[in-house]
Design a protein around this motif. Structure first.
Motif, PDB file in Angstrom:
ATOM      1  N   THR A  41       0.826  -1.204   0.000  1.00 45.90           N
ATOM      2  CA  THR A  41       0.000   0.000   0.000  1.00 45.90           C
ATOM      3  C   THR A  41       0.867   1.263   0.000  1.00 45.90           C
ATOM      4  N   GLY A  42       2.006   1.187   0.701  1.00 43.75           N
ATOM      5  CA  GLY A  42       2.916   2.319   0.705  1.00 43.75           C
ATOM      6  C   GLY A  42       3.485   2.591  -0.676  1.00 43.75           C
ATOM      7  N   MET A  43       3.863   1.535  -1.377  1.00 39.11           N
ATOM      8  CA  MET A  43       4.370   1.694  -2.736  1.00 39.11           C
ATOM      9  C   MET A  43       3.296   2.271  -3.646  1.00 39.11           C
ATOM     10  N   ALA A  44       2.055   1.816  -3.472  1.00 38.77           N
ATOM     11  CA  ALA A  44       0.959   2.342  -4.288  1.00 38.77           C
ATOM     12  C   ALA A  44       0.773   3.842  -4.047  1.00 38.77           C
ATOM     13  N   LEU A  45       0.778   4.244  -2.780  1.00 36.84           N
ATOM     14  CA  LEU A  45       0.595   5.657  -2.454  1.00 36.84           C
ATOM     15  C   LEU A  45       1.732   6.516  -3.002  1.00 36.84           C
ATOM     16  N   ILE A  46       2.958   6.054  -2.837  1.00 35.81           N
ATOM     17  CA  ILE A  46       4.115   6.822  -3.305  1.00 35.81           C
ATOM     18  C   ILE A  46       4.129   6.918  -4.830  1.00 35.81           C
ATOM     19  N   ALA A  47       3.918   5.781  -5.504  1.00 31.48           N
ATOM     20  CA  ALA A  47       3.942   5.775  -6.969  1.00 31.48           C
ATOM     21  C   ALA A  47       2.805   6.619  -7.542  1.00 31.48           C
ATOM     22  N   LEU A  48       1.614   6.513  -6.956  1.00 29.40           N
ATOM     23  CA  LEU A  48       0.486   7.305  -7.446  1.00 29.40           C
ATOM     24  C   LEU A  48       0.694   8.794  -7.178  1.00 29.40           C
ATOM     25  N   ALA A  49       1.392   9.130  -6.103  1.00 24.24           N
ATOM     26  CA  ALA A  49       1.728  10.537  -5.853  1.00 24.24           C
ATOM     27  C   ALA A  49       2.740  11.032  -6.878  1.00 24.24           C
ATOM     28  N   ILE A  50       3.685  10.171  -7.238  1.00 28.07           N
ATOM     29  CA  ILE A  50       4.699  10.550  -8.233  1.00 28.07           C
ATOM     30  C   ILE A  50       4.048  10.839  -9.583  1.00 28.07           C
ATOM     31  N   VAL A  51       3.073  10.020  -9.989  1.00 27.64           N
ATOM     32  CA  VAL A  51       2.425  10.215 -11.299  1.00 27.64           C
ATOM     33  C   VAL A  51       1.309  11.253 -11.230  1.00 27.64           C
ATOM     34  N   GLY A  52       1.025  11.778 -10.035  1.00 31.00           N
ATOM     35  CA  GLY A  52       0.071  12.869  -9.907  1.00 31.00           C
ATOM     36  C   GLY A  52      -1.371  12.478  -9.679  1.00 31.00           C
TER      37      GLY A  52
END
Length: 216
Positions: free
Chosen positions: A96-107
Motif C-alpha cells: 500500500t505504501g508503494m501504491a501511495l508513493i507511486a500514485l503521488a509521483i504520477v500525480g
C-alpha cells in the motif's frame, strides 16, 4: 493489506510451534517480492503506459488476494509463526505504501495524503509489533473498513483511467471511476486517522491498566 488479526496473535497454548517453512509465509514473502515489480510497472513512462498500469493493477490485485488467502490458511491450519507475525503486516504496508508513493509521483494522489497515511500506518504497525508480547490490541471493524476502502481506492487509481489513448467510449467511464476512487480514498484517509486514534487510545488504556494504580 489487512489490519493484524488472529493470525498475528497466535495461540499461546500451542505446545509445538509450526515451522516457518509453510504456505502462508511463502505467500507473505511473495507479496513482499511483488512490491518493487508493482512500483516499477506503475511508473513506466511516468505512469503514462496503459499497458504497464494494467500490469501493475494485476500485481496489486494478486497481492490483495494472497493477503486474504494466507490469513485464512494460517488460521485454519494453525500455522502461526513469529516470522508471520512480523512479515505479514510489513507486506501489507509495503504494497500500500508503494501504491501511495507511486500514485503521488504520477500525480493521481496528493503527496500530503501519502505522507499522512504512511505516517499513521507505519507508526501503528511498529508500535503494535513492539508491544505485541505485553499488550494485545484486537483488530476492529473500523480498521477492516479502512483497509477495504484503501485497497479499492488504490487498486482503481492504479488503472489507466485517464489515459488519452484509450477508446473514446471509455473516456467518460474512466473519468467517473477516477473521481469515485478519489472519493473512496478520502473516506479511507478519514478512517485511517480515526482508527489510528482509536489504536493509540486503546494502547494507552491497556498499558495504564497493566501498570496499575500508583501507591499512595
Amino acid at each position: 493489506m489487512t489490519e493484524p488479526t488472529s493470525r498475528q496473535s497466535g495461540d499461546a497454548g500451542q505446545s509445538t510451534r509450526p515451522s516457518n517453512w509453510n504456505l502462508p509465509n511463502a505467500l507473505t514473502t511473495l507479496r513482499i517480492v511483488m512490491v518493487p515489480f508493482f512500483g516499477a510497472a506503475l511508473l513506466v513512462d511516468g505512469g503514462d503506459s496503459a499497458t504497464w498500469r494494467t500490469v501493475a493493477y494485476v500485481i496489486f490485485a494478486l497481492a490483495m488476494i494472497t493477503d486474504k488467502i494466507d490469513g485464512d490458511i494460517a488460521r485454519a491450519r494453525n500455522l502461526v509463526t513469529d516470522f508471520g507475525k512480523i512479515a505479514d503486516p510489513i507486506a501489507d504496508k509495503a504494497i500500500t505504501g508503494m501504491a501511495l508513493i507511486a500514485l503521488a509521483i504520477v500525480g493521481d494522489v496528493w503527496w500530503w495524503v501519502t505522507i499522512v497515511v504512511l505516517l499513521r500506518e507505519w507508526s501503528v504497525t511498529l508500535m503494535r509489533l513492539s508491544v505485541a508480547k505485553r499488550v494485545v490490541i484486537a483488530a476492529k471493524d473500523l480498521g477492516k473498513w479502512k483497509t477495504t476502502a484503501q485497497a479499492l481506492a488504490l487498486g482503481t487509481l492504479t488503472l489507466p483511467l485517464r489515459d488519452p489513448d484509450l477508446p473514446d467510449v471509455l473516456e467518460v467511464p474512466g473519468e467517473v471511476l477516477f473521481y469515485v476512487a478519489q472519493a473512496l480514498l478520502a473516506v479511507a484517509v478519514a478512517l485511517t486517522l480515526w482508527s489510528g486514534w482509536e489504536f493509540f487510545r486503546d494502547l494507552w488504556k491497556q498499558r495504564h491498566t497493566l501498570r496499575g494504580p500508583r501507591s499512595a
